[in-house]
Design an enzyme around this catalytic site. Structure first.
Site, PDB file in Angstrom:
ATOM      1  N   ASP A 167       0.812  -1.217   0.000  1.00 29.01           N
ATOM      2  CA  ASP A 167       0.000   0.000   0.000  1.00 29.01           C
ATOM      3  C   ASP A 167       0.849   1.272   0.000  1.00 29.01           C
ATOM      4  O   ASP A 167       0.404   2.308  -0.489  1.00 29.01           O
ATOM      5  CB  ASP A 167      -1.145   0.020   1.031  1.00 29.01           C
ATOM      6  CG  ASP A 167      -0.792  -0.333   2.447  1.00 29.01           C
ATOM      7  OD1 ASP A 167      -1.643  -0.927   3.124  1.00 29.01           O
ATOM      8  OD2 ASP A 167       0.329   0.014   2.881  1.00 29.01           O
TER       9      ASP A 167
ATOM     10  N   HIS B 183       0.554   3.900  -2.939  1.00 28.63           N
ATOM     11  CA  HIS B 183       0.413   5.315  -2.570  1.00 28.63           C
ATOM     12  C   HIS B 183       1.363   6.178  -3.411  1.00 28.63           C
ATOM     13  O   HIS B 183       0.943   7.172  -4.010  1.00 28.63           O
ATOM     14  CB  HIS B 183       0.721   5.475  -1.067  1.00 28.63           C
ATOM     15  CG  HIS B 183       0.715   6.888  -0.570  1.00 28.63           C
ATOM     16  ND1 HIS B 183      -0.277   7.391   0.238  1.00 28.63           N
ATOM     17  CD2 HIS B 183       1.587   7.915  -0.757  1.00 28.63           C
ATOM     18  CE1 HIS B 183      -0.027   8.664   0.515  1.00 28.63           C
ATOM     19  NE2 HIS B 183       1.109   9.004  -0.082  1.00 28.63           N
ATOM     20  N   GLU B 184       2.638   5.797  -3.454  1.00 28.81           N
ATOM     21  CA  GLU B 184       3.623   6.638  -4.155  1.00 28.81           C
ATOM     22  C   GLU B 184       3.360   6.684  -5.658  1.00 28.81           C
ATOM     23  O   GLU B 184       3.414   7.750  -6.267  1.00 28.81           O
ATOM     24  CB  GLU B 184       5.050   6.135  -3.889  1.00 28.81           C
ATOM     25  CG  GLU B 184       5.464   6.142  -2.413  1.00 28.81           C
ATOM     26  CD  GLU B 184       5.257   7.468  -1.700  1.00 28.81           C
ATOM     27  OE1 GLU B 184       5.184   8.517  -2.371  1.00 28.81           O
ATOM     28  OE2 GLU B 184       5.152   7.464  -0.458  1.00 28.81           O
TER      29      GLU B 184
HETATM   30  N1  ASN Z   1       5.907   9.462   1.660  1.00 28.46           N
HETATM   31  C1  ASN Z   1       5.373  10.789   1.584  1.00 28.46           C
HETATM   32  C2  ASN Z   1       4.159  10.794   0.702  1.00 28.46           C
HETATM   33  O1  ASN Z   1       4.169  10.217  -0.369  1.00 28.46           O
HETATM   34  C3  ASN Z   1       6.360  11.732   1.018  1.00 28.46           C
HETATM   35  C4  ASN Z   1       5.814  13.111   1.082  1.00 28.46           C
HETATM   36  O2  ASN Z   1       5.805  13.749   2.104  1.00 28.46           O
HETATM   37  N2  ASN Z   1       5.298  13.604  -0.023  1.00 28.46           N
HETATM   38  O3  ASN Z   1       3.193  11.379   1.051  1.00 28.46           O
HETATM   39 ZN    ZN Z   2       1.842  10.823  -0.229  1.00 31.02          ZN
END
Ligand code: ASN
Ligand code: ZN
Length: 519
Positions: free
Chosen positions: A349, A353-354
Site C-alpha cells: 500500500d 500510494h507513491e
Molecule cells: N511518503 C510521503 C508521501 O508520499 C512523502 C511526502 O511527504 N510527499 O506522502
Molecule cells: Zn503521499
C-alpha cells in the site's frame, strides 16, 4: 614476400551469427543459421603502390580458397564502410557478400590495416554452397512478406498495435540447414498488446517462415521480498546478466538501486541468475507491476499517464532514510532503520500510494498544499490501500512493531481528523496534507463498508465502487485547486456518471460527505 604469421581457422565451434545468449525463452524456432567464422591474424605486406581498396582486394584474392572465395573477390564482396581510428591510425573496412546482386544475410567481413598500411587481420563469414543454382527472383512482394510476419506475430500475441519502426522487408540469401534460401528479412516491432520485437526470414518463393527469433528476452524471475515472502516477476536478460526491467507492461518497469547514495536513478538492479536477492528491489519491482496491473485491469489505464509511462523505482536511497516519495519523474524508497521501519518498498500500500502520486500529477494534478494537497494524499491512500485490499490500514507492513501510518477506518487513531469541523488549519505539513487526508479517507471507508458516523447513516457500496468513483473524479472532474467541497461535487457527479442519477451509490456518496461535514 607476404609473410603470414599466424592463421587461425575456426569452424562451427565459434558460431557468431545469431549468437545463443544462454538464456531460456529466446531460442530461434529452428536451428542456427550456417555462418562458420574465420579469423585470420596477419602481417600481410601489401604492395607498396595502389589504393587501400586495391590492397584489400589483392589480399582477399591471395587468401582465396582459405576464405571460401571461389573466383574474384570483387565479384562477391562489396565494401560497405570504412573507418579510420584517429588514435592509432589503423584502418577498418567492412564488407558484405553478394550473390547475384543480393546480399547474404550475416555474411559480412571486416579487414584491418595497421598504421603502416599492411593487412593486420580478417574476421568474418562467407557462404559458398551452390551459388550458381540459386533462385534470384522473388515470387512475393515485400508487402506480402510483412503481412505474413504480422499474421504470424498476431497468432502469438493477438491483434498488433502500432509498429514502433516503419516495417520494411529486404531481400537476402539466408543459409540454413545446408540450404541457401531466398528470403525477405523483416521485423515485427510493437508495444501492444505486449512488447514484441521479432526478426522474420520469410521464403520469397513459398511464403514459409524460414526462421524467426525474438529480440526482447523476457524471463520469469523470482526473489524474496523484505518480509521473507517469495514472489515472481518479469526481468530481462541482456549482456550476460538478468536485470530488473519488466518490458511486458507499458513502456516498461525498471528498478534501480542508489546503493545508499543520493543520486538518481542509480544503477539498474542485476543478478547473475533468474533469482534476485536484493529484497527491497524485489518488492519495489514486483509491487510496481501489481500497481500497473490494478490500473490496467480495473480502468484500462496503461501506466501512470495512460500512455505507457516508463515506471522507474530506486531503492536503497540515502542512509537510514525513512520515507518514500514520487519526485515527479520516478519513485524513491529509503531503507528505513533497524528500530521502526523496514525498507519502504516492503508494503504494497506504500508502493501504491507513491505511484498514485504520479497518476495524480498526470491527471487532476492536485496542488500539494492545503485542501487540494489533502485530497491528493487521500487519493494516494485510497488507491494504495485498495490495491493491497488487506485491511483499512496504510503502512502496517512497513512497521517493525506492528503499528501503521494511517487508518482509513478510524483516522483519529493516527491523529487525523475524521470530520471537516476538526480539520487542521495550521501551516505545517503543507497545511496538513497528511493530516486532513483523514477526512476523505473516512469517506472512502464509509462508502466501502457503510456505517453511522456523527449520527449520519451511510449505506455500503463496496470498495470497488468507491474506488471507481474516486478514479472517475480524479481523471475527469478534479482540478489543481479543488477543495473538499469541489471533491464532494466531483464524487457525486462521478457516481451519477457511473451508476445513474437515481442510484443508491449517489445517495451513499451524498450521505458520506454529510457524515464528515463536507457540504
Ligand atoms: N511518503 C510521503 C508521501 O508520499 C512523502 C511526502 O511527504 N510527499 O506522502
Ligand atoms: Zn503521499
Amino acid at each position: 614476400m607476404n609473410k603470414k604469421l599466424a592463421i587461425l581457422f575456426l569452424g562451427a565451434t565459434l558460431l557468431v551469427g545469431a549468437a545463443p545468449v544462454g538464456a531460456q525463452g529466446n531460442q530461434p524456432d529452428k536451428s542456427q543459421a550456417d555462418f562458420s567464422q574465420k579469423i585470420l591474424v596477419e602481417e600481410w605486406k601489401a604492395p607498396a603502390s595502389g589504393s587501400t581498396e586495391e590492397k584489400i582486394w589483392s589480399y582477399l584474392n591471395a587468401q582465396g580458397e582459405s576464405l571460401n572465395i571461389a573466383g574474384e573477390a570483387q565479384d562477391q564482396l562489396r565494401i560497405t564502410k570504412k573507418l579510420v581510428d584517429p588514435k592509432t591510425g589503423t584502418q577498418h573496412y567492412r564488407l558484405q557478400q553478394y550473390i547475384k546482386g543480393i546480399p547474404v544475410y550475416g555474411a559480412e567481413q571486416t579487414v584491418h590495416l595497421d598504421a603502416k598500411g599492411d593487412i593486420s587481420s580478417y574476421l568474418g563469414s562467407i557462404v559458398t554452397n551452390n551459388t550458381e543454382s540459386l533462385e534470384s527472383l522473388p515470387k512475393l512482394s515485400s508487402a506480402d512478406a510483412i503481412s505474413i510476419a504480422n499474421a504470424d506475430a498476431e497468432k502469438k500475441i493477438g491483434k498488433l498495435g502500432e509498429p514502433q519502426k516503419t516495417p520494411t522487408a529486404t531481400l537476402y540469401y539466408y543459409p540454413l540447414d545446408g540450404v541457401t534460401h531466398l528470403v525477405y528479412f523483416t521485423e515485427v516491432n510493437v508495444l501492444e498488446p505486449k512488447p514484441l520485437r521479432t526478426h522474420y526470414f520469410i521464403d520469397a518463393t513459398s511464403g514459409d517462415v524460414v526462421q524467426k527469433y525474438d529480440l526482447l528476452e523476457e524471463v520469469a524471475a523470482t526473489g524474496t521480498g523484505v518480509l521473507g515472502d517469495s514472489k515472481t516477476f518479469e526481468a530481462t536478460f541482456a549482456s550476460g546478466a538478468y536485470t530488473l526491467k519488466d518490458a511486458t507492461r507499458g513502456n516498461g518497469i525498471h528498478t534501480f538501486s542508489a546503493n545508499n547514495s543520493s543520486s538518481l536513478p542509480g544503477t539498474v538492479v542485476k543478478s547473475t541468475t533468474t533469482n534476485f536477492t536484493d529484497r527491497a528491489a524485489v518488492d519495489a519491482h514486483a509491487y510496481a507491476s501489481k500497481v500497473y496491473d490494478y490500473y490496467f485491469n480495473k480502468f484500462g489505464r496503461n501506466s501512470l499517464d495512460g500512455n505507457g509511462f516508463l515506471i522507474k523505482s530506486t531503492v536503497h536511497y540515502g542512509y537510514n532514510y525513512s520515507n518514500a516519495f514520487w519526485n515527479g519523474v520516478q519513485i524513491v524508497y529509503g531503507d528505513g532503520n533497524s528500530t521502526t521501519y523496514y525498507p519502504f518498498s516492503a508494503d504494497l500500500d506504500v508502493v501504491g500510494h507513491e505511484l498514485t502520486h504520479g497518476l495524480t500529477e498526470f491527471t487532476a494534478n492536485l496542488n500539494y498544499y492545503g485542501e487540494s494537497g489533502a485530497i491528493n494524499e487521500s487519493i494516494s491512500d485510497i488507491f494504495g490501500n485498495n490495491i493491497q485490499k488487506k485491511n483499512w490500514l496504510l503502512g502496517d507492513d512497513l512497521h517493525r512493531q506492528g503499528k501503521a501510518i494511517r487508518s482509513l477506518q478510524n483516522p483519529t487513531l493516527y491523529n487525523q481528523p475524521d470530520h471537516y469541523s476538526n480539520r487542521y488549519t495550521g501551516s505545517s505539513d503543507n497545511g496538513g496534507v497528511h493530516i486532513n487526508s483523514g477526512i476523505n479517507n473516512k469517506v472512502f471507508y464509509l462508502l466501502s463498508e457503510g456505517g453511522t458516523h456523527y449520527n449520519v447513516n451511510v449505506n455500503a457500496i463496496g470498495r470497488e465502487a468507491a474506488a471507481a468513483i474516486f478514479y472517475h473524479a480524479l481523471v475527469y472532474y478534479l482540478t489543481p485547486t479543488s477543495n473538499f467541497s469541489a471533491l464532494r461535487a466531483a464524487a457525486i457527479q462521478s457516481a451519477k456518471d457511473l451508476y445513474g442519477a437515481n442510484s443508491f451509490q449517489v445517495a451513499s456518496v451524498t450521505s458520506a460527505y454529510q457524515a464528515v461535514g463536507v457540504n
